[in-house]
Enzyme design. Structure first.
Site, mmCIF file in Angstrom:
data_model
loop_
_atom_site.group_PDB
_atom_site.id
_atom_site.type_symbol
_atom_site.label_atom_id
_atom_site.label_comp_id
_atom_site.label_asym_id
_atom_site.label_seq_id
_atom_site.Cartn_x
_atom_site.Cartn_y
_atom_site.Cartn_z
ATOM 1 N N PHE A 104 0.800 -1.225 0.000
ATOM 2 C CA PHE A 104 0.000 0.000 0.000
ATOM 3 C C PHE A 104 0.836 1.280 0.000
ATOM 4 O O PHE A 104 0.269 2.372 0.109
ATOM 5 C CB PHE A 104 -0.941 0.010 1.206
ATOM 6 C CG PHE A 104 -1.873 -1.166 1.247
ATOM 7 C CD1 PHE A 104 -2.649 -1.488 0.159
ATOM 8 C CD2 PHE A 104 -1.939 -1.951 2.374
ATOM 9 C CE1 PHE A 104 -3.507 -2.572 0.176
ATOM 10 C CE2 PHE A 104 -2.793 -3.042 2.416
ATOM 11 C CZ PHE A 104 -3.580 -3.361 1.312
ATOM 12 N N GLY A 105 2.137 1.170 -0.121
ATOM 13 C CA GLY A 105 2.937 2.384 -0.111
ATOM 14 C C GLY A 105 4.393 2.111 0.201
ATOM 15 O O GLY A 105 4.895 0.997 0.015
ATOM 16 N N LYS A 122 5.926 6.404 7.082
ATOM 17 C CA LYS A 122 5.226 5.444 6.221
ATOM 18 C C LYS A 122 4.182 6.190 5.411
ATOM 19 O O LYS A 122 3.284 6.824 5.975
ATOM 20 C CB LYS A 122 4.566 4.363 7.071
ATOM 21 C CG LYS A 122 3.934 3.241 6.275
ATOM 22 C CD LYS A 122 3.424 2.146 7.209
ATOM 23 C CE LYS A 122 2.858 0.973 6.432
ATOM 24 N NZ LYS A 122 2.374 -0.112 7.332
ATOM 25 N N ASP A 223 0.540 -8.382 10.136
ATOM 26 C CA ASP A 223 1.549 -8.402 9.071
ATOM 27 C C ASP A 223 2.935 -8.670 9.661
ATOM 28 O O ASP A 223 3.918 -8.032 9.282
ATOM 29 C CB ASP A 223 1.532 -7.074 8.308
ATOM 30 C CG ASP A 223 2.347 -7.143 7.018
ATOM 31 O OD1 ASP A 223 2.467 -8.250 6.458
ATOM 32 O OD2 ASP A 223 2.887 -6.107 6.588
#
Length: 232
Positions: A104-105, A122, A223
């Site tokens: 996602f990034g 982040k 995660d």
């Protein structure tokens, strides 16, 4: 005379039988009373735990709401406080400051304009993440509430680059990841009883302790892998 003695003996036997029945009834009543008192104590304990949990939950909700409100209120002033470190004016992706990337990034090294503190930021692509800014802001607030020696510190969060990204500012750890150490190591980490085995035990204990703290706060990592286990 003999009949009178027999009657008295019979009366004594009946009295003894009645007394025995009374004692048995008293014993049963005492057991019943003890059971009632024990049950009452357990109910009191449960009520106290429930009240304590409710108070803690209410306090936690209020703290979370206050942090979310603070992030939203201060966002305009925070948005320009962090710059890429180093900054490359010729590179829109700022690869020079890139620390890592994910689904996602990406995560970049950035510096605070006012205090000069270097952080890991982040950058979550809001569209790709598939959730609203409110949800991301709530997650950032929850992360900032974690207080554990084996969990990275989270400082603030804000929308970035014309609201395309949601930035979460956190402590920069410079010791690399567990994945990097695994890639450098030869053989299983627990293959001996020396320094390697001791280090592995230490890391495992610290990760488990950090996860336990998150679970106590009713949070999940979701995660966890060697690339996300960082060293200072």
């Amino acid at each position: 005379m003999q009949n009178m003695l027999d009657c008295k003996q019979g009366d004594r036997a009946k009295i003894a039988k009645v007394l025995a029945a009374v004692k048995a009834a008293v014993a049963r009543d005492e057991k019943l009373l003890a059971a009632v008192q024990d049950g009452s104590k357990k109910l009191d304990d449960h009520a106290k735990r429930s009240a304590s949990y409710h108070a803690e939950t209410t306090d936690g909700i209020n703290e979370l709401k206050a942090k979310i409100d603070a992030l939203q209120m201060n966002e305009a002033t925070i948005q320009d406080q962090y710059v890429y470190d180093p900054y490359d004016s010729d590179d829109s992706d700022q690869e020079a400051s890139l620390l890592g990337w994910g689904s996602f990034g990406s995560t970049h090294r950035m510096k605070g304009r006012e205090d000069g503190r270097v952080c890991a930021v982040k950058l979550i692509n809001i569209k790709r993440a598939g959730v609203g800014v409110e949800k991301l802001r709530e997650e950032a607030a929850r992360l900032s509430m974690l207080d554990h020696p084996n969990i990275v510190n989270y400082f603030t969060a804000y929308r970035f680059k014309k609201n395309r990204f949601f930035a979460i500012v956190m402590e920069l750890l410079k010791g690399g990841s567990l994945l990097e150490r695994l890639q450098r190591a030869s053989g299983p980490l627990t293959s001996d009883t020396g320094e390697r085995a001791a280090a592995t035990e230490k890391w495992t204990t610290e990760v488990a302790s950090a996860l336990a703290h998150m679970h106590e706060q009713r949070m999940q990592h979701r995660d966890l892998h060697p690339g996300n286990v960082l060293f200072d």
